[in-house]
Enzyme design. Structure first.
Site, PDB file in Angstrom:
ATOM      1  N   GLU A  32      42.417  61.987  49.536  1.00 13.91           N
ATOM      2  CA  GLU A  32      43.487  61.357  50.321  1.00 13.91           C
ATOM      3  C   GLU A  32      44.848  61.543  49.670  1.00 13.91           C
ATOM      4  OE1 GLU A  32      41.021  57.563  52.071  1.00 13.91           O
ATOM      5  OE2 GLU A  32      43.048  57.283  51.331  1.00 13.91           O
ATOM      6  N   CYS A  69      52.178  60.433  47.449  1.00 10.52           N
ATOM      7  CA  CYS A  69      51.253  59.623  46.658  1.00 10.52           C
ATOM      8  C   CYS A  69      49.995  60.469  46.485  1.00 10.52           C
ATOM      9  CB  CYS A  69      50.969  58.334  47.420  1.00 10.52           C
ATOM     10  SG  CYS A  69      49.770  57.290  46.616  1.00 10.52           S
ATOM     11  N   CYS A 102      36.617  56.704  42.092  1.00 12.35           N
ATOM     12  CA  CYS A 102      37.119  56.168  40.812  1.00 12.35           C
ATOM     13  C   CYS A 102      36.009  55.335  40.174  1.00 12.35           C
ATOM     14  CB  CYS A 102      38.348  55.300  41.057  1.00 12.35           C
ATOM     15  SG  CYS A 102      39.050  54.622  39.538  1.00 12.35           S
ATOM     16  N   CYS A 146      37.594  48.424  40.623  1.00 19.42           N
ATOM     17  CA  CYS A 146      38.391  47.207  40.872  1.00 19.42           C
ATOM     18  C   CYS A 146      37.989  46.630  42.236  1.00 19.42           C
ATOM     19  CB  CYS A 146      39.877  47.534  40.847  1.00 19.42           C
ATOM     20  SG  CYS A 146      40.375  48.326  39.309  1.00 19.42           S
ATOM     21  N   CYS A 173      39.934  47.279  45.627  1.00 19.15           N
ATOM     22  CA  CYS A 173      40.330  48.666  45.909  1.00 19.15           C
ATOM     23  C   CYS A 173      39.211  49.442  46.612  1.00 19.15           C
ATOM     24  CB  CYS A 173      40.685  49.353  44.586  1.00 19.15           C
ATOM     25  SG  CYS A 173      41.001  51.114  44.762  1.00 19.15           S
ATOM     26  N   GLY A 202      41.731  57.374  42.278  1.00 17.84           N
ATOM     27  CA  GLY A 202      41.380  57.764  40.913  1.00 17.84           C
ATOM     28  C   GLY A 202      42.236  57.161  39.823  1.00 17.84           C
ATOM     29  N   GLU A 203      41.722  57.273  38.610  1.00 14.33           N
ATOM     30  CA  GLU A 203      42.421  56.759  37.437  1.00 14.33           C
ATOM     31  C   GLU A 203      42.948  57.971  36.647  1.00 14.33           C
ATOM     32  OE1 GLU A 203      43.687  54.027  35.992  1.00 14.33           O
ATOM     33  OE2 GLU A 203      44.167  55.505  34.484  1.00 14.33           O
ATOM     34  N   SER A 245      50.423  55.951  37.510  1.00 13.99           N
ATOM     35  CA  SER A 245      49.952  54.561  37.519  1.00 13.99           C
ATOM     36  C   SER A 245      48.577  54.471  36.895  1.00 13.99           C
ATOM     37  CB  SER A 245      49.917  54.074  38.980  1.00 13.99           C
ATOM     38  OG  SER A 245      49.303  52.819  39.064  1.00 13.99           O
ATOM     39  N   SER A 288      48.967  48.799  35.903  1.00 13.38           N
ATOM     40  CA  SER A 288      48.481  47.851  36.900  1.00 13.38           C
ATOM     41  C   SER A 288      47.937  46.611  36.203  1.00 13.38           C
ATOM     42  CB  SER A 288      47.358  48.498  37.722  1.00 13.38           C
ATOM     43  OG  SER A 288      47.864  49.542  38.509  1.00 13.38           O
ATOM     44  N   LEU A 289      48.686  45.534  36.234  1.00 12.05           N
ATOM     45  CA  LEU A 289      48.258  44.296  35.557  1.00 12.05           C
ATOM     46  C   LEU A 289      47.398  43.437  36.481  1.00 12.05           C
ATOM     47  CD1 LEU A 289      51.218  42.706  33.569  1.00 12.05           C
ATOM     48  CD2 LEU A 289      49.129  43.722  32.671  1.00 12.05           C
ATOM     49  N   HIS A 290      48.013  43.048  37.599  1.00 12.83           N
ATOM     50  CA  HIS A 290      47.353  42.281  38.674  1.00 12.83           C
ATOM     51  C   HIS A 290      46.932  40.853  38.326  1.00 12.83           C
ATOM     52  CE1 HIS A 290      47.608  46.110  40.448  1.00 12.83           C
ATOM     53  NE2 HIS A 290      46.447  46.586  40.103  1.00 12.83           N
ATOM     54  N   ASN A 297      46.526  44.671  50.561  1.00 14.29           N
ATOM     55  CA  ASN A 297      46.180  45.314  51.820  1.00 14.29           C
ATOM     56  C   ASN A 297      44.698  45.100  52.061  1.00 14.29           C
ATOM     57  OD1 ASN A 297      47.564  46.863  53.628  1.00 14.29           O
ATOM     58  ND2 ASN A 297      47.977  48.468  52.122  1.00 14.29           N
ATOM     59  N   CYS A 351      44.515  52.771  50.008  1.00 14.68           N
ATOM     60  CA  CYS A 351      44.029  54.078  49.604  1.00 14.68           C
ATOM     61  C   CYS A 351      42.519  54.067  49.417  1.00 14.68           C
ATOM     62  CB  CYS A 351      44.720  54.505  48.317  1.00 14.68           C
ATOM     63  SG  CYS A 351      44.711  56.266  48.199  1.00 14.68           S
TER      64      CYS A 351
HETATM   65  N1  SAH Z   1      43.988  53.912  39.175  1.00 17.55           N
HETATM   66  C1  SAH Z   1      45.380  53.724  39.073  1.00 17.55           C
HETATM   67  C2  SAH Z   1      46.166  54.462  40.135  1.00 17.55           C
HETATM   68  C3  SAH Z   1      45.579  54.483  41.494  1.00 17.55           C
HETATM   69  S1  SAH Z   1      45.482  52.916  42.339  1.00 17.55           S
HETATM   70  C4  SAH Z   1      45.737  52.250  39.089  1.00 17.55           C
HETATM   71  O1  SAH Z   1      44.877  51.452  39.422  1.00 17.55           O
HETATM   72  O2  SAH Z   1      46.861  51.939  38.739  1.00 17.55           O
HETATM   73  C5  SAH Z   1      47.114  52.889  42.932  1.00 17.55           C
HETATM   74  C6  SAH Z   1      47.680  51.538  43.274  1.00 17.55           C
HETATM   75  O3  SAH Z   1      47.130  51.014  44.497  1.00 17.55           O
HETATM   76  C7  SAH Z   1      47.462  50.522  42.191  1.00 17.55           C
HETATM   77  O4  SAH Z   1      48.657  49.850  41.891  1.00 17.55           O
HETATM   78  C8  SAH Z   1      46.440  49.651  42.859  1.00 17.55           C
HETATM   79  O5  SAH Z   1      46.455  48.431  42.291  1.00 17.55           O
HETATM   80  C9  SAH Z   1      46.859  49.668  44.319  1.00 17.55           C
HETATM   81  N2  SAH Z   1      45.847  49.189  45.254  1.00 17.55           N
HETATM   82  C10 SAH Z   1      44.530  49.468  45.266  1.00 17.55           C
HETATM   83  N3  SAH Z   1      43.900  48.793  46.256  1.00 17.55           N
HETATM   84  C11 SAH Z   1      44.846  48.073  46.903  1.00 17.55           C
HETATM   85  C12 SAH Z   1      44.828  47.163  48.004  1.00 17.55           C
HETATM   86  N4  SAH Z   1      43.701  46.864  48.646  1.00 17.55           N
HETATM   87  N5  SAH Z   1      46.005  46.607  48.397  1.00 17.55           N
HETATM   88  C13 SAH Z   1      47.151  46.901  47.756  1.00 17.55           C
HETATM   89  N6  SAH Z   1      47.230  47.738  46.703  1.00 17.55           N
HETATM   90  C14 SAH Z   1      46.090  48.329  46.267  1.00 17.55           C
HETATM   91 FE1  SF4 Z   2      40.422  52.974  40.353  1.00 16.64          FE
HETATM   92 FE2  SF4 Z   2      42.987  52.212  40.493  1.00 16.64          FE
HETATM   93 FE3  SF4 Z   2      41.258  51.647  42.477  1.00 16.64          FE
HETATM   94 FE4  SF4 Z   2      41.022  50.387  40.157  1.00 16.64          FE
HETATM   95  S1  SF4 Z   2      42.769  50.273  41.571  1.00 16.64           S
HETATM   96  S2  SF4 Z   2      39.333  51.295  41.340  1.00 16.64           S
HETATM   97  S3  SF4 Z   2      41.588  51.985  38.726  1.00 16.64           S
HETATM   98  S4  SF4 Z   2      41.931  53.673  41.844  1.00 16.64           S
END
Ligand code: SAH
Ligand code: SF4
Length: 355
Positions: A99, A112, A119, A123, A126, A166-167, A196, A225-227, A301, A344
């Site tokens: 994607e 993007c 991945c 998380c 995600c 992906g990471e 990221s 990405s702290l969250h 999202n 994503c």
């Molecule tokens: N793996 C890396 C980069 C890819 S994820 C990372 O986690 O940083 C890219 C971004 O999309 C990250 O900031 C992630 O937290 C965010 N993301 C993933 N799922 C999401 C969702 N359901 N709603 C909003 N942001 C999301």
């Molecule tokens: Fe992978 Fe980033 Fe999604 Fe976490 S948020 S599963 S590290 S792509």
């Protein structure tokens, strides 16, 4: 004597002009043939060697027989949202799906990009993390995403964010190689590139050193990405966090800054009722004290199979104001393309459930 060049998977995309010259010579051609390939691949954006009309027919035939290709992917689907954001589903040579999202404005065209197929970090919020990792992308597959966007929009991408599937730190060398190529061959300044990461233990100092080594200087932005503002809550959202405590992650961010001179920025997904309360904002301010960093707030999202909530506008603004009044630079990541399977990883999941 220069060593001859080995192609990765028989693909050319990702090679520098010098490498293409070397490759042409290895092929018994003049070096300028390599420069021609370079111009057509990167500047004209051709998809197939056959389209390069200036190359000798016999050579193109021989290359085709050997299975050498530029290394472009096929566009499977293109979903355009009402705000002109386009989400692409691309197919690799081994029938995997990737994607990519293109976000146009008057001045910018941001891509993007994905760095892996799936991945392994898992998380919970995600969609990409739901089915684990298939494999990491190769350099041609990362660059293809940007070339595809250039082609479809008829203009050059200006910014690249590694925020797709992906990471990136689990595909470190390839990602750095693609940054080099985006910079040198596709004309995208390092300052317009953001990487990221959710954090991979013992990798950030390595990233800093390898980036300095391979790029000469580090000017791209590293976004972490702290969250969550504390270890306990973070572990409930990000399984890998238990092996990489927040304290160590932030130490590594400081270390990264000391090596590269670049401040990291932080990303924080706001999940309604879970991490969007004043107590969380307060903890986050304490956690980031002394960082003088930028925080990017991302409204959650919704994805299938999870019942996390979107934050309310009121709570988002309250969170933002709390940080801002305490001297932290904050921005919201706008939810562009929300009407098109925006989170994503969703498009690929849907595609795979069809097949
Ligand atoms: N793996 C890396 C980069 C890819 S994820 C990372 O986690 O940083 C890219 C971004 O999309 C990250 O900031 C992630 O937290 C965010 N993301 C993933 N799922 C999401 C969702 N359901 N709603 C909003 N942001 C999301
Ligand atoms: Fe992978 Fe980033 Fe999604 Fe976490 S948020 S599963 S590290 S792509």
């Amino acid at each position: 004597m220069i060593n001859s060049l080995t192609l990765t998977n028989n693909t050319l995309l990702g090679l520098s002009v010098e490498e293409l010259e070397q490759w042409a010579q290895d092929e018994g051609q003049h070096a300028f043939r390599g420069r021609q390939v370079y111009d057509w691949v990167y500047k004209k954006g051709v998809r197939d060697l056959d389209e390069i009309s200036v190359l000798p027919k016999e050579w193109k035939h021989a290359l085709r027989k050997k299975g050498v290709s530029i290394g472009r992917m096929r566009i499977v689907e293109k979903l355009e949202a009402s705000d002109k954001t386009i989400k692409f589903l691309l197919e690799t040579n081994d029938s995997e799906y990737v994607e990519t999202v293109a976000i146009p404005t008057d001045k910018r065209l941001t891509v993007c990009v994905s760095s892996q197929i799936g991945c392994p970090m898992g998380c919970h919020f995600c969609a990409t993390g739901k089915n684990g990792l298939r494999r990491s992308l190769q350099v041609n597959e990362i660059l293809d995403q940007v070339l595809t966007v250039n082609e479809v929009f008829g203009r050059r991408s200006t910014n690249v964010v590694f925020m797709g599937m992906g990471e990136p730190l689990l595909n470190l060398d390839t990602v750095l190689n693609s940054i080099r190529c985006l910079n040198t061959d596709l004309g995208i300044g390092q300052r317009r590139i953001t990487l990221s990461t959710v954090g991979v233990a013992d990798t950030m100092p390595k990233l800093a050193e390898r980036a300095l080594d391979s790029l000469g200087r580090v000017q791209f932005t590293l976004a972490v990405s702290l969250h969550a503002p504390n270890q306990k809550l973070r572990e409930t959202l990000i399984p890998s966090a238990s092996q990489y405590p927040l304290k160590k992650l932030l130490e590594d961010c400081r270390h990264y800054f000391s090596i590269t001179g670049r401040r990291v920025s932080f990303e924080y997904i706001l999940l309604g009722q879970l991490n969007d309360k004043p107590e969380h904002a307060k903890q986050l301010v304490e956690l980031l004290s002394g960082f003088q960093s930028h925080v990017n707030l991302i409204p959650y999202n919704p994805i299938e199979d999870e019942d996390f909530q979107r934050p309310t506008m009121k709570n988002m603004n309250r969170f933002k104001n709390y940080l801002q009044t305490r001297g932290i630079a904050v921005s919201f990541r706008s939810s562009r393309g929300l009407d098109q399977n925006a989170a994503c990883g969703q498009l690929r999941r849907r595609q795979e459930s069809i097949h």
